[in-house]
Design a protein around this motif. Structure first.
Motif, PDB file in Angstrom:
ATOM      1  N   TYR A 130       0.861  -1.179   0.000  1.00 20.68           N
ATOM      2  CA  TYR A 130       0.000   0.000   0.000  1.00 20.68           C
ATOM      3  C   TYR A 130       0.897   1.229   0.000  1.00 20.68           C
ATOM      4  N   GLU A 146      -4.935   6.902   9.216  1.00 20.81           N
ATOM      5  CA  GLU A 146      -5.801   5.737   9.010  1.00 20.81           C
ATOM      6  C   GLU A 146      -5.966   5.486   7.518  1.00 20.81           C
ATOM      7  N   ILE A 147      -5.911   4.220   7.149  1.00 17.79           N
ATOM      8  CA  ILE A 147      -6.066   3.845   5.745  1.00 17.79           C
ATOM      9  C   ILE A 147      -7.074   2.705   5.631  1.00 17.79           C
ATOM     10  N   ASN A 148      -7.719   2.600   4.484  1.00 14.66           N
ATOM     11  CA  ASN A 148      -8.657   1.515   4.212  1.00 14.66           C
ATOM     12  C   ASN A 148      -7.958   0.459   3.366  1.00 14.66           C
ATOM     13  N   VAL A 149      -7.923  -0.754   3.874  1.00 12.29           N
ATOM     14  CA  VAL A 149      -7.225  -1.847   3.194  1.00 12.29           C
ATOM     15  C   VAL A 149      -8.200  -2.987   2.929  1.00 12.29           C
ATOM     16  N   SER A 150      -8.151  -3.524   1.719  1.00 13.21           N
ATOM     17  CA  SER A 150      -8.973  -4.675   1.362  1.00 13.21           C
ATOM     18  C   SER A 150      -8.089  -5.924   1.418  1.00 13.21           C
ATOM     19  N   GLN A 224     -13.060  -5.195   3.828  1.00 16.67           N
ATOM     20  CA  GLN A 224     -12.497  -3.843   3.863  1.00 16.67           C
ATOM     21  C   GLN A 224     -12.255  -3.478   5.318  1.00 16.67           C
ATOM     22  N   LYS A 225     -11.017  -3.132   5.644  1.00 19.23           N
ATOM     23  CA  LYS A 225     -10.680  -2.856   7.036  1.00 19.23           C
ATOM     24  C   LYS A 225      -9.968  -1.513   7.158  1.00 19.23           C
ATOM     25  N   ARG A 226     -10.302  -0.769   8.210  1.00 19.25           N
ATOM     26  CA  ARG A 226      -9.648   0.519   8.472  1.00 19.25           C
ATOM     27  C   ARG A 226      -8.526   0.276   9.479  1.00 19.25           C
ATOM     28  N   SER A 228      -4.992   1.791  11.442  1.00 14.84           N
ATOM     29  CA  SER A 228      -4.256   2.982  11.874  1.00 14.84           C
ATOM     30  C   SER A 228      -2.752   2.744  11.684  1.00 14.84           C
ATOM     31  N   GLU A 246      -1.354  -7.888   9.059  1.00 12.48           N
ATOM     32  CA  GLU A 246      -2.493  -7.193   8.461  1.00 12.48           C
ATOM     33  C   GLU A 246      -2.589  -7.442   6.957  1.00 12.48           C
TER      34      GLU A 246
END
Length: 384
Positions: A130, A146-150, A224-226, A228, A246
């Protein structure tokens, strides 16, 4: 009979060779001349193998060997049919199986042993890469973002089994739960057996009759997970932050992969960075350079006062100790800031200003220009 080669010569051994030496010689010759290993010369290999098989079938049998040693090829007439390549003439079944399991077991997938079933072995999940973009000051000071990761997570409905809740995987009917099947191939030198992963269950040994509806039988699902992310103070452009566990979840109980976050730092309009040092250029006037002055210098911690020495030359560089970037592994240590002063030449002067400047210039002598005087003295010496 006259055109037949000596059996000892065929196997490449001496006449008094032991049983062990005969068997080893046969293994070596069979390996070198196996038709499956020489697809471009199958016919020649088959002929050589017939000759090798015939020699071995005689020399490995004490009674036949004694008759051959006494009477040669003539003494072998009627002793057995050596022409059949697939049947191995006078071989004993135990010898043939042992030898070919040893020779070609690895080539064809295992010989007498079973393959190691890796389909059910724990496997680590895939890493996820990412990228984030931050400002120059954020890189110097650090931040939390914070980022959104799939990524793939274990299915919550079936707990990763892939089977619909209330059901379970069953033993594969083709391999009976072993994960592998035995395959027998007919070759020019006889039947060779090997083990292969079961195509029905892909080597797992189990099949799912009723797949989980939520994950469609995969045991994993995309979520989809947020997350930090802590960006440490002092991070530089292109560095990667690793967040353990993660990434995608593991398979068959294996550990999860990692999330690798690569940082891109936007350029700053005033500062540039070299390692942990910061550089900036500040314009000053001719008068400030001549007479000296106190100016305001920006740093990543805020503005500081700086005294320009009298007679400062264009491009002079000054160090502000400890005003650089924090070291990543040593929070109590920082780089320096280097301030480069350049004299800005005034433009668009009026006639009066030019006259005043010329009058000022006329009032100066060589002692006011040490570098200029030294330069012209060198030229004078050069041409004299």
């Amino acid at each position: 009979m006259a055109d037949k080669r000596d059996y000892y010569e065929v196997l490449g051994i001496q006449k008094g060779a032991s049983e062990d030496e005969i068997k080893k010689a046969y293994r070596k010759k069979a390996r070198e001349n196996h038709p499956d290993l020489h697809p471009d010369n199958v016919e020649q290999c088959e002929e050589r193998m017939k000759e090798i098989n015939e020699a071995y079938s005689v020399l490995s049998d004490p009674e036949k060997r004694q008759r051959y040693d006494q009477f040669g090829h003539e003494g072998m007439e009627g002793a057995g049919d050596f022409s059949g390549f697939g049947g191995f003439g006078g071989f004993s079944g135990g010898d043939v199986g042992d030898i070919f399991d040893s020779l070609f077991g690895n080539i064809f997938g295992g010989g007498g042993g079973m393959r190691t079933n890796t389909a059910n072995a724990p496997r680590r999940g895939r890493d996820i890469n990412y990228g984030i973009n931050i400002s120059f000051m954020e890189a110097c000071k650090g931040k939390t973002q914070e980022i959104n990761v799939s990524h793939q997570e274990t299915c919550t409905a079936c707990n990763g089994t892939g089977a619909e809740p209330g059901t379970s995987a069953e033993a594969c009917p083709d391999c009976h739960g072993r994960g592998s099947i035995k395959v027998t191939q007919q070759t020019p030198i006889g039947s060779i057996s090997s083990t292969r992963p079961c195509p029905h269950c892909s080597g797992k040994g189990t099949v799912i009759r009723t797949p989980c509806q939520k994950c469609r039988g995969t045991g994993r699902m995309k979520v989809q997970k947020r997350i930090s992310i802590t960006v440490p103070a002092g991070i530089d452009n292109g560095r990667t932050i690793r967040v353990s566990g993660e990434g995608d979840c593991g398979i068959n109980g294996g550990p999860a992969g990692n999330l690798n976050v690569t940082v891109s730092v936007r350029p700053h309009p005033v500062f540039t960075r070299e390692g942990n040092d910061i550089h900036c250029e500040i314009p000053i006037t001719f008068a400030q350079a001549v007479t000296g002055d106190e100016i305001t210098v920006p740093t990543i911690d805020g503005n500081v006062k700086f005294s320009i020495p009298e007679g400062t030359q264009n491009g002079a560089k000054h160090r502000l100790k400890g005003k650089g970037v924090q070291f990543l592994q040593q929070p109590d240590r920082r780089g320096d800031q280097y301030v480069k002063l350049y004299i800005e030449v005034p433009k668009n002067l009026s006639k009066k200003q030019k006259e005043l400047l010329q009058n000022f210039e006329d009032s100066l002598s060589d002692k006011n220009y040490a570098k200029r005087k030294g330069f012209f003295d060198k030229i004078k010496d050069l041409f004299q």
